[in-house]
Design a protein around this motif. Sequence first.
Motif: not given
Length: 297
Positions: A137-140, A19-20, A157-164
Amino acid sequence: MKVAVMGAGSIGCYFGGLLARSGVPVTLIGRRQHVDAVTERGLVLEMGGERHVVPMQATTDPVGVADAEVVLFCVKSGDTESVGREITPHLRPDAAVLSFQNGVDNPDRLRAVTGGTVVPVAVYVATAMAGPGHVQHHGRGELVMGPCPRDAEIAAHFEAAGIPTRVSANAIDALWAKLIVNCAYNALSALTQLPYARMIRTAEVEGVMKDIVAEAVAVADASGVSVPQDILAAVLGLAATMPDQRSSTAQDLARGKPTEIDFLNGFVVRRGATLGIPTPVNRVLHTLVKAAEAKAA
């Protein structure tokens, strides 16, 4: 959107770091060693074979949640009530507290303490701390989040940070499904100290996992929870997606720290006893991990 992360473990550091990195103002709240490292050089985030240094605010004081519209609550299940009480005086009245925790009863326990908006979130990620302020980070890395005011904005905001992120009214069912996966992997990984791929290839481990899942599914069914029909296939297939991962329980046990086993296999045992459902395999694993905890202590 201002975000505070309560708990600077691998989960909090990973999602807070993403997020940051995307430009969201994030305050990380954790132990002194992590806070000092992040303050001095930024959070080190390793993922996809690359190393990123992410500048962000960090503090040891629960007052760090003040002014946050969203709080990622990432502490161990055994600390839910005590940490919840620490942050409650500082929470905005409209703050959404997202429970990024293992187990299924943390949102209810946290809501009882804070009296505010607490959102269940099922977190699917493999991470580990490589050192103070250094997460790997090891996966998913995807989330299933319960509904709440502004959930679409939070998810965006999560999606924009690359968090599905998927918002679902069935987030508690997702937490139960994750609980079953954790029951199958966490204790066995902790007791063997093997990564998932090697562990599941060990003789009879797959058979034990099938017994664990069968007991947990019986408890879920009796609790009125709907778990996926293919939950056993999902459990047995997980090792291939996270071959080098050791469970959080294994990491805690290796460091001599208390584990969350009471809220994983232990929860299934307690719930099964209430419902009159025998859970002998989960009981043995819970007992063995507790004994290993005692030895480490």
